[in-house]
Design an enzyme around this catalytic site. Structure first.
Site, PDB file in Angstrom:
ATOM      1  N   ARG A  99      88.290  66.807  18.778  1.00 44.97           N
ATOM      2  CA  ARG A  99      89.528  67.303  19.382  1.00 44.97           C
ATOM      3  C   ARG A  99      89.588  67.034  20.876  1.00 44.97           C
ATOM      4  O   ARG A  99      90.643  66.670  21.414  1.00 44.97           O
ATOM      5  CB  ARG A  99      89.674  68.795  19.081  1.00 44.97           C
ATOM      6  CG  ARG A  99      90.221  69.081  17.682  1.00 44.97           C
ATOM      7  CD  ARG A  99      90.085  70.528  17.294  1.00 44.97           C
ATOM      8  NE  ARG A  99      88.700  70.881  16.999  1.00 44.97           N
ATOM      9  CZ  ARG A  99      88.291  72.090  16.666  1.00 44.97           C
ATOM     10  NH1 ARG A  99      89.152  73.092  16.615  1.00 44.97           N
ATOM     11  NH2 ARG A  99      87.019  72.321  16.392  1.00 44.97           N
ATOM     12  N   VAL A 100      88.474  67.204  21.573  1.00 43.07           N
ATOM     13  CA  VAL A 100      88.460  66.892  23.000  1.00 43.07           C
ATOM     14  C   VAL A 100      88.755  65.407  23.208  1.00 43.07           C
ATOM     15  O   VAL A 100      89.538  65.032  24.082  1.00 43.07           O
ATOM     16  CB  VAL A 100      87.105  67.278  23.634  1.00 43.07           C
ATOM     17  CG1 VAL A 100      86.990  66.695  25.043  1.00 43.07           C
ATOM     18  CG2 VAL A 100      86.955  68.793  23.691  1.00 43.07           C
ATOM     19  N   ALA A 101      88.159  64.551  22.375  1.00 43.79           N
ATOM     20  CA  ALA A 101      88.369  63.109  22.515  1.00 43.79           C
ATOM     21  C   ALA A 101      89.819  62.732  22.233  1.00 43.79           C
ATOM     22  O   ALA A 101      90.411  61.909  22.955  1.00 43.79           O
ATOM     23  CB  ALA A 101      87.432  62.353  21.578  1.00 43.79           C
ATOM     24  N   HIS A 104      78.907  62.301  22.111  1.00 42.40           N
ATOM     25  CA  HIS A 104      79.043  63.573  21.398  1.00 42.40           C
ATOM     26  C   HIS A 104      78.503  64.717  22.264  1.00 42.40           C
ATOM     27  O   HIS A 104      77.511  65.372  21.929  1.00 42.40           O
ATOM     28  CB  HIS A 104      78.279  63.512  20.071  1.00 42.40           C
ATOM     29  CG  HIS A 104      79.095  63.918  18.891  1.00 42.40           C
ATOM     30  ND1 HIS A 104      80.246  63.264  18.530  1.00 42.40           N
ATOM     31  CD2 HIS A 104      78.936  64.918  17.980  1.00 42.40           C
ATOM     32  CE1 HIS A 104      80.747  63.824  17.443  1.00 42.40           C
ATOM     33  NE2 HIS A 104      79.987  64.840  17.097  1.00 42.40           N
ATOM     34  N   GLY A 112      83.597  70.494  18.546  1.00 41.74           N
ATOM     35  CA  GLY A 112      84.852  70.231  19.241  1.00 41.74           C
ATOM     36  C   GLY A 112      84.962  68.845  19.843  1.00 41.74           C
ATOM     37  O   GLY A 112      85.941  68.559  20.548  1.00 41.74           O
ATOM     38  N   ASN A 113      84.023  67.960  19.557  1.00 44.19           N
ATOM     39  CA  ASN A 113      84.042  66.628  20.169  1.00 44.19           C
ATOM     40  C   ASN A 113      85.276  65.823  19.779  1.00 44.19           C
ATOM     41  O   ASN A 113      85.890  65.168  20.627  1.00 44.19           O
ATOM     42  CB  ASN A 113      82.777  65.866  19.767  1.00 44.19           C
ATOM     43  CG  ASN A 113      81.522  66.475  20.347  1.00 44.19           C
ATOM     44  OD1 ASN A 113      81.218  66.294  21.522  1.00 44.19           O
ATOM     45  ND2 ASN A 113      80.777  67.197  19.527  1.00 44.19           N
TER      46      ASN A 113
END
Length: 352
Positions: A205-207, A197, A202-203
């Site tokens: 969505r980035v993932a 994390h 925004g974690n």
């Protein structure tokens, strides 16, 4: 990092059901080059729709919603002008993030790439993206009555950069070694990224965006033509439940990755099945006008728009759809309501 510390112990024995679904995935992957050569128009159409679905769905999972579908589409197309709300800004940011992974040469996979994806995600807002978290964070559930339940505890802020760098290095090494199935390695990398994390926000969505990039990099490109984010949004409860179950005891190197990996593999296998069905329909000997007629008479809602038929039958032109609609109108089967883009079609009451 934790998942890649001892891969032989963690995923050396793959459950039979997962093995079967991995075989389905590899079979689907084997057809990608054939479809790309034989059905370029269909793939172009599917890619356009999957892109829109992915951007809208991944954002909606985080509560980022643009209520007007036409407005959302203009934002995704870059034709919306001034972005009026925070949700519109974040939708545009996810568009940039996903497009970067699909349209640019983003390699190599490193911390700088992950930071850049986060920077793109927030690039249309007033927030300064592209920085790792500076404070420890928790992932929690908030009940309607205000009760807060901690789902899991991410890596402390002070250790985030080292854990992230180590994860990406171990992932690259594992993929290069080719000892374990590449799809399992992608799934584990996503799991670890979410536990680390690395950002204040925004974690997820980035993932999810990076998942697409890693799959394409590993040679599995179905996410270009079928939206994985839409599949996740449609099964959000299972998505969160399997992630939660596979994060238990992660910090103690005792987590069970198979709830999450089973879900991840099944989602990807289902995407390949969807892709194969759409390709088979396009390659079949059925006349496209006949396909439109069958869909309108047997599968469409009693009241529908041309756009609904377009979505259901990718690769069929609007001109062909309009031709069939006009034919059915002349036969007394359909009646138009309204004109222009807002026009709707109603089936005769005697039809199902």
């Amino acid at each position: 990092m934790r998942s890649f510390a001892d891969l032989d112990r963690l995923i050396g024995q793959v459950p039979a059901q997962v093995v079967m679904r991995l075989r389905d995935i590899d079979t689907g992957r084997g057809s990608e080059a054939l479809y790309r050569h034989q059905l370029p128009a269909l793939l172009t159409e599917l890619a356009s729709r999957a892109r829109v679905e992915s951007i809208i769905a991944s954002s909606a999972i985080e509560g980022v919603i643009v209520a007007d579908p036409q407005r959302a589409r203009r934002i995704i197309d870059g034709d919306a002008g001034v972005l009026r709300t925070r949700s519109e800004q974040e939708l545009a940011g996810y568009r940039k993030t996903l497009d970067y992974l699909f349209q640019e040469d983003w390699r190599p996979l490193n911390v700088g790439l992950v930071l850049h994806l986060h920077r793109l995600l927030w690039s249309e807002t007033a927030l300064d993206g592209g920085h790792l978290k500076t404070d420890d964070n928790l992932v929690v559930d908030r009940s309607p009555d205000g009760t807060v339940t901690v789902r899991f505890k991410p890596v402390p802020a002070a250790k985030t950069e080292s854990y992230l760098a180590d994860l990406l290095a171990r992932y690259r090494s594992a993929q290069a070694a080719a000892k374990h199935h590449p799809i399992l390695l992608v799934g584990l990398a996503v799991l670890d990224l979410l536990v680390i994390h690395p950002f204040a926000d925004g974690n997820g969505r980035v993932a999810r965006a990076l998942t697409n990039g890693l799959l394409v990099d590993a040679g599995y490109e179905v996410c270009r033509w079928v939206s994985l984010e839409q599949s996740i949004a449609d099964s959000a409860d299972q998505y969160y439940d399997t992630l939660l179950r596979s994060t238990h005891d992660w910090h103690q190197d005792a987590a069970d990755p198979w709830p999450w990996l089973g879900y991840f593999v099944a989602t990807l296998a289902s995407a390949y099945e969807t892709f194969a069905r759409k390709a088979a329909a396009d390659r079949s000997g059925n006349n496209k006008q006949a396909r439109v007629r069958t869909h309108v008479l047997k599968h469409a809602a009693p009241i529908f728009k041309l756009a609904d038929v377009r979505t259901a039958l990718p690769g069929v032109s609007d001109q062909t759809i309009r031709l069939v609609l006009d034919q059915l109108k002349s036969e007394g089967v359909l009646a138009p309501e309204g004109t222009g883009r807002a026009a709707r079609w109603r089936r005769a009451p005697s039809l199902p």
